[in-house]
Scaffold this motif. Structure first.
Motif, PDB file in Angstrom:
ATOM      1  N   GLY A 197       0.819  -1.199   0.000  1.00  0.00           N
ATOM      2  CA  GLY A 197       0.000   0.000   0.000  1.00  0.00           C
ATOM      3  C   GLY A 197       0.853   1.250   0.000  1.00  0.00           C
ATOM      4  N   PRO A 198       0.232   2.432  -0.018  1.00  0.00           N
ATOM      5  CA  PRO A 198       0.960   3.705  -0.067  1.00  0.00           C
ATOM      6  C   PRO A 198       1.951   3.836   1.089  1.00  0.00           C
ATOM      7  CG  PRO A 198      -1.396   4.056  -0.392  1.00  0.00           C
ATOM      8  CD  PRO A 198      -1.227   2.637   0.038  1.00  0.00           C
ATOM      9  N   GLN A 199       3.181   4.161   0.757  1.00  0.00           N
ATOM     10  CA  GLN A 199       4.224   4.191   1.781  1.00  0.00           C
ATOM     11  C   GLN A 199       4.326   5.522   2.524  1.00  0.00           C
ATOM     12  OE1 GLN A 199       6.246   1.217   2.683  1.00  0.00           O
ATOM     13  NE2 GLN A 199       4.214   0.709   1.862  1.00  0.00           N
ATOM     14  N   ASP A 200       3.251   6.300   2.490  1.00  0.00           N
ATOM     15  CA  ASP A 200       3.153   7.459   3.372  1.00  0.00           C
ATOM     16  C   ASP A 200       2.155   7.188   4.487  1.00  0.00           C
ATOM     17  OD1 ASP A 200       0.798   7.463   1.878  1.00  0.00           O
ATOM     18  OD2 ASP A 200       0.702   9.651   1.753  1.00  0.00           O
ATOM     19  N   GLN A 201       1.785   5.909   4.659  1.00  0.00           N
ATOM     20  CA  GLN A 201       0.830   5.522   5.680  1.00  0.00           C
ATOM     21  C   GLN A 201       1.435   4.441   6.575  1.00  0.00           C
ATOM     22  OE1 GLN A 201      -3.120   4.615   4.262  1.00  0.00           O
ATOM     23  NE2 GLN A 201      -2.919   5.940   2.488  1.00  0.00           N
ATOM     24  N   GLY A 202       1.114   4.508   7.871  1.00  0.00           N
ATOM     25  CA  GLY A 202       1.715   3.602   8.831  1.00  0.00           C
ATOM     26  C   GLY A 202       1.405   2.144   8.586  1.00  0.00           C
ATOM     27  N   ALA A 203       0.128   1.806   8.325  1.00  0.00           N
ATOM     28  CA  ALA A 203      -0.262   0.401   8.175  1.00  0.00           C
ATOM     29  C   ALA A 203       0.465  -0.278   7.009  1.00  0.00           C
ATOM     30  CB  ALA A 203      -1.771   0.286   8.023  1.00  0.00           C
ATOM     31  N   PRO A 204       0.442   0.280   5.800  1.00  0.00           N
ATOM     32  CA  PRO A 204       1.152  -0.383   4.709  1.00  0.00           C
ATOM     33  C   PRO A 204       2.664  -0.418   4.883  1.00  0.00           C
ATOM     34  CG  PRO A 204       0.194   1.695   3.964  1.00  0.00           C
ATOM     35  CD  PRO A 204      -0.377   1.410   5.311  1.00  0.00           C
ATOM     36  N   ILE A 205       3.224   0.569   5.569  1.00  0.00           N
ATOM     37  CA  ILE A 205       4.659   0.527   5.867  1.00  0.00           C
ATOM     38  C   ILE A 205       4.965  -0.699   6.724  1.00  0.00           C
ATOM     39  CG2 ILE A 205       6.505   1.656   7.169  1.00  0.00           C
ATOM     40  CD1 ILE A 205       5.382   4.338   6.215  1.00  0.00           C
ATOM     41  N   ASP A 206       4.146  -0.915   7.753  1.00  0.00           N
ATOM     42  CA  ASP A 206       4.358  -2.055   8.637  1.00  0.00           C
ATOM     43  C   ASP A 206       4.112  -3.381   7.910  1.00  0.00           C
ATOM     44  OD1 ASP A 206       4.968  -0.328  10.672  1.00  0.00           O
ATOM     45  OD2 ASP A 206       3.005  -0.450  11.652  1.00  0.00           O
ATOM     46  N   ARG A 207       3.125  -3.425   7.021  1.00  0.00           N
ATOM     47  CA  ARG A 207       2.844  -4.660   6.287  1.00  0.00           C
ATOM     48  C   ARG A 207       3.987  -5.000   5.332  1.00  0.00           C
ATOM     49  NH1 ARG A 207      -3.620  -3.247   5.172  1.00  0.00           N
ATOM     50  NH2 ARG A 207      -4.062  -2.951   7.409  1.00  0.00           N
ATOM     51  N   LEU A 208       4.546  -3.981   4.708  1.00  0.00           N
ATOM     52  CA  LEU A 208       5.688  -4.215   3.827  1.00  0.00           C
ATOM     53  C   LEU A 208       6.885  -4.717   4.627  1.00  0.00           C
ATOM     54  CD1 LEU A 208       6.971  -4.015   0.997  1.00  0.00           C
ATOM     55  CD2 LEU A 208       7.553  -1.628   1.538  1.00  0.00           C
ATOM     56  N   ALA A 209       7.091  -4.133   5.810  1.00  0.00           N
ATOM     57  CA  ALA A 209       8.205  -4.566   6.662  1.00  0.00           C
ATOM     58  C   ALA A 209       8.022  -6.014   7.084  1.00  0.00           C
ATOM     59  CB  ALA A 209       8.307  -3.656   7.887  1.00  0.00           C
ATOM     60  N   GLY A 210       6.794  -6.409   7.428  1.00  0.00           N
ATOM     61  CA  GLY A 210       6.540  -7.793   7.817  1.00  0.00           C
ATOM     62  C   GLY A 210       6.804  -8.768   6.686  1.00  0.00           C
ATOM     63  N   TRP A 211       6.404  -8.405   5.471  1.00  0.00           N
ATOM     64  CA  TRP A 211       6.672  -9.240   4.293  1.00  0.00           C
ATOM     65  C   TRP A 211       8.177  -9.422   4.099  1.00  0.00           C
ATOM     66  CZ3 TRP A 211       9.250  -7.107  -0.028  1.00  0.00           C
ATOM     67  CH2 TRP A 211       9.372  -7.934  -1.133  1.00  0.00           C
ATOM     68  N   ARG A 212       8.910  -8.313   4.137  1.00  0.00           N
ATOM     69  CA  ARG A 212      10.350  -8.365   3.880  1.00  0.00           C
ATOM     70  C   ARG A 212      11.073  -9.187   4.948  1.00  0.00           C
ATOM     71  NH1 ARG A 212      11.065  -3.392   3.371  1.00  0.00           N
ATOM     72  NH2 ARG A 212      11.132  -3.288   1.091  1.00  0.00           N
ATOM     73  N   ASP A 230      -2.010   2.315  -4.665  1.00  0.00           N
ATOM     74  CA  ASP A 230      -2.970   2.844  -3.702  1.00  0.00           C
ATOM     75  C   ASP A 230      -3.996   1.761  -3.372  1.00  0.00           C
ATOM     76  OD1 ASP A 230      -4.638   2.782  -5.909  1.00  0.00           O
ATOM     77  OD2 ASP A 230      -4.595   4.954  -6.213  1.00  0.00           O
ATOM     78  N   PHE A 231      -4.800   2.022  -2.349  1.00  0.00           N
ATOM     79  CA  PHE A 231      -5.745   1.018  -1.848  1.00  0.00           C
ATOM     80  C   PHE A 231      -7.004   0.966  -2.710  1.00  0.00           C
ATOM     81  CE2 PHE A 231      -3.641   1.456   2.474  1.00  0.00           C
ATOM     82  CZ  PHE A 231      -3.175   0.146   2.505  1.00  0.00           C
ATOM     83  N   THR A 232      -6.849   0.680  -3.999  1.00  0.00           N
ATOM     84  CA  THR A 232      -7.991   0.599  -4.900  1.00  0.00           C
ATOM     85  C   THR A 232      -7.877  -0.645  -5.769  1.00  0.00           C
ATOM     86  OG1 THR A 232      -6.891   1.861  -6.661  1.00  0.00           O
ATOM     87  CG2 THR A 232      -8.160   3.124  -5.022  1.00  0.00           C
ATOM     88  N   VAL A 253       1.724 -13.972  -4.160  1.00  0.00           N
ATOM     89  CA  VAL A 253       1.722 -12.522  -3.924  1.00  0.00           C
ATOM     90  C   VAL A 253       0.940 -12.221  -2.651  1.00  0.00           C
ATOM     91  CG1 VAL A 253      -0.289 -12.169  -5.426  1.00  0.00           C
ATOM     92  CG2 VAL A 253       1.209 -10.236  -4.892  1.00  0.00           C
ATOM     93  N   PHE A 254       1.540 -11.417  -1.804  1.00  0.00           N
ATOM     94  CA  PHE A 254       0.874 -10.893  -0.612  1.00  0.00           C
ATOM     95  C   PHE A 254       0.416  -9.485  -0.938  1.00  0.00           C
ATOM     96  CE2 PHE A 254       1.677  -8.286   3.351  1.00  0.00           C
ATOM     97  CZ  PHE A 254       0.420  -8.524   3.898  1.00  0.00           C
ATOM     98  N   VAL A 255      -0.890  -9.238  -0.841  1.00  0.00           N
ATOM     99  CA  VAL A 255      -1.484  -7.961  -1.234  1.00  0.00           C
ATOM    100  C   VAL A 255      -1.955  -7.228   0.022  1.00  0.00           C
ATOM    101  CG1 VAL A 255      -3.108  -6.845  -2.797  1.00  0.00           C
ATOM    102  CG2 VAL A 255      -2.282  -9.148  -3.308  1.00  0.00           C
ATOM    103  N   ALA A 256      -1.697  -5.922   0.089  1.00  0.00           N
ATOM    104  CA  ALA A 256      -1.896  -5.157   1.324  1.00  0.00           C
ATOM    105  C   ALA A 256      -3.356  -4.868   1.671  1.00  0.00           C
ATOM    106  CB  ALA A 256      -1.122  -3.840   1.257  1.00  0.00           C
ATOM    107  N   SER A 257      -4.302  -5.165   0.771  1.00  0.00           N
ATOM    108  CA  SER A 257      -5.718  -5.008   1.122  1.00  0.00           C
ATOM    109  C   SER A 257      -6.565  -5.882   0.216  1.00  0.00           C
ATOM    110  CB  SER A 257      -6.170  -3.547   0.991  1.00  0.00           C
ATOM    111  OG  SER A 257      -6.451  -3.211  -0.351  1.00  0.00           O
ATOM    112  N   ASP A 258      -7.771  -6.217   0.696  1.00  0.00           N
ATOM    113  CA  ASP A 258      -8.688  -7.036  -0.100  1.00  0.00           C
ATOM    114  C   ASP A 258      -9.079  -6.349  -1.402  1.00  0.00           C
ATOM    115  OD1 ASP A 258      -8.663  -8.982   1.851  1.00  0.00           O
ATOM    116  OD2 ASP A 258     -10.598  -8.434   2.714  1.00  0.00           O
ATOM    117  N   MET A 259      -9.340  -5.047  -1.350  1.00  0.00           N
ATOM    118  CA  MET A 259      -9.747  -4.337  -2.560  1.00  0.00           C
ATOM    119  C   MET A 259      -8.659  -4.402  -3.616  1.00  0.00           C
ATOM    120  SD  MET A 259     -12.075  -2.686  -4.178  1.00  0.00           S
ATOM    121  CE  MET A 259     -13.284  -2.013  -3.050  1.00  0.00           C
ATOM    122  N   MET A 260      -7.398  -4.208  -3.223  1.00  0.00           N
ATOM    123  CA  MET A 260      -6.290  -4.329  -4.166  1.00  0.00           C
ATOM    124  C   MET A 260      -6.194  -5.757  -4.701  1.00  0.00           C
ATOM    125  SD  MET A 260      -3.599  -2.281  -1.790  1.00  0.00           S
ATOM    126  CE  MET A 260      -2.223  -2.080  -2.900  1.00  0.00           C
ATOM    127  N   ALA A 261      -6.480  -6.732  -3.837  1.00  0.00           N
ATOM    128  CA  ALA A 261      -6.388  -8.135  -4.246  1.00  0.00           C
ATOM    129  C   ALA A 261      -7.420  -8.481  -5.313  1.00  0.00           C
ATOM    130  CB  ALA A 261      -6.556  -9.041  -3.035  1.00  0.00           C
TER     131      ALA A 261
END
Length: 342
Positions: A197-212, A230-232, A253-261
């Motif tokens: 997700g957008p890397q100016d937001q806390g949640a997607p930053i943390d999700r990306l870190a967990g994946w890595r 973006d989350f669309t 693939v791990f996707v950061a939100s259901d809508m993106m998935a």
């Protein structure tokens, strides 16, 4: 006792006299003041019931300094909020949880600079008792603008400065990503990409870190396997296309939100990739109207927006009652709901 006419409605003085206590004791008992004995409180409440006494809300507000209203502020463009199933769930949860504690929800969208000024003026005007804020962007000026409000503020998922007096209720986004990617690793997947997700937001930053971190812990190389969107739905579809071109041999693939998935699944289908045969897909949110209804149904990290809002409301009500939480940050657990996509 004969019923009174509308002009003869019982007063606070009537209740006090009926209960055999002073007017001030009756007032404190009806306003749940701690400086009243249990015996006096019971007598006053019984008298109020017997007399049919109903306190005038305007007068009560003058005493308690409470309006009975709580603002729920969402700092995103209105069109995006209304199209986002997670934010829609947050709005529904806000209404329900606040109604359950006897409060009216005041919903505010704050996106532009003009919105910001108008929002702060409104919140400073004594119209609400407290504020629940969802402002996910790290550069958003709203959290800073709310620092000097005279009413308590609780943030939902905002990576705010945790100095004293700042209260945050968030989900374990990094832990959820670790659950998702560990599931894919355990299933034998080795080229595990992510649509972040957008890397100016806390949640997607943390999700990306967990994946890595999970890939590195498993001895897998994350290089070149991440694409931001973006989350669309459109964002997920575009990012999936980019990943397929760059990493044609990806197998998960791990996707950061259901809508993106949803968008990612459409791109995979158009590219002739079967799910989960060729590419396993795991997403985040476990939205009840999306994840189970996809073809195939999505494996997704489960987080409950109503639980987040419930804890936010509980925290806010405690602050209004003068109870400071032990910690400024509460992190709610998540779980993995496994379905056919992985």
């Amino acid at each position: 006792m004969a019923p009174r006419s509308e002009d003869e409605r019982p007063t606070l003085e009537d209740v006090a006299a009926f209960a055999g206590v002073s007017r001030s004791t009756a007032s404190r008992a009806l306003n749940d003041d701690t400086y009243v004995s249990a015996r006096s409180r019971e007598k006053v409440l019984a008298a109020a019931r017997d007399l049919g006494y109903s306190p005038n809300q305007a007068a009560r507000s003058l005493v308690t300094r409470r309006t009975g209203a709580i603002a729920v502020v969402l700092s995103e463009p209105e069109a995006r909020l209304l199209d986002d199933p997670y934010r829609t769930a947050v709005m529904r949860a806000g209404y329900r949880e606040l109604a359950d504690v006897g409060c009216q929800m005041v919903l505010i969208f704050s996106d532009t600079r003009e919105d910001l000024a108008r929002t702060v003026r409104f919140l400073e005007g004594g119209h609400v008792d407290g504020v629940l804020v969802f402002a996910p962007h790290r550069a958003d000026p709203l959290p800073r603008a709310l620092r000097l409000l005279r009413v308590p503020v609780v943030f939902g998922g905002q990576a705010a400065d945790l100095r004293r007096g700042v209260h945050v209720v968030d989900f374990d986004n990094e832990g959820g990503a670790r659950l998702a990617v560990s599931h894919l690793v355990a299933a034998g997947r080795r080229r595990i990409a992510t649509i972040a997700g957008p890397q100016d937001q806390g949640a997607p930053i943390d999700r990306l870190a967990g994946w890595r971190k999970t890939l590195v812990d498993a001895g897998l190389d994350p290089s070149g396997l991440a694409e931001e969107a973006d989350f669309t739905l459109a964002g997920g579809a575009r990012a999936m296309g980019v990943l397929l071109e760059r990493v044609p041999d990806l197998d998960a693939v791990f996707v950061a939100s259901d809508m993106m998935a949803v968008g990612a699944l459409r791109t995979l289908s158009s590219a002739g990739r079967s799910v989960p045969g060729d590419v396993a897909v795991v997403s985040f949110d476990d939205n009840a109207t999306l994840a189970p209804e996809m073809t195939p149904p999505l494996t997704s990290v489960h987080q409950d927006p109503r639980e987040q809002v419930r804890v936010m409301v509980e925290t806010l009500m405690g602050l209004l009652d003068g109870k400071e939480p032990v910690s400024g940050r509460k992190v709610l657990p998540v779980s993995l709901t496994v379905r056919e996509s992985s």
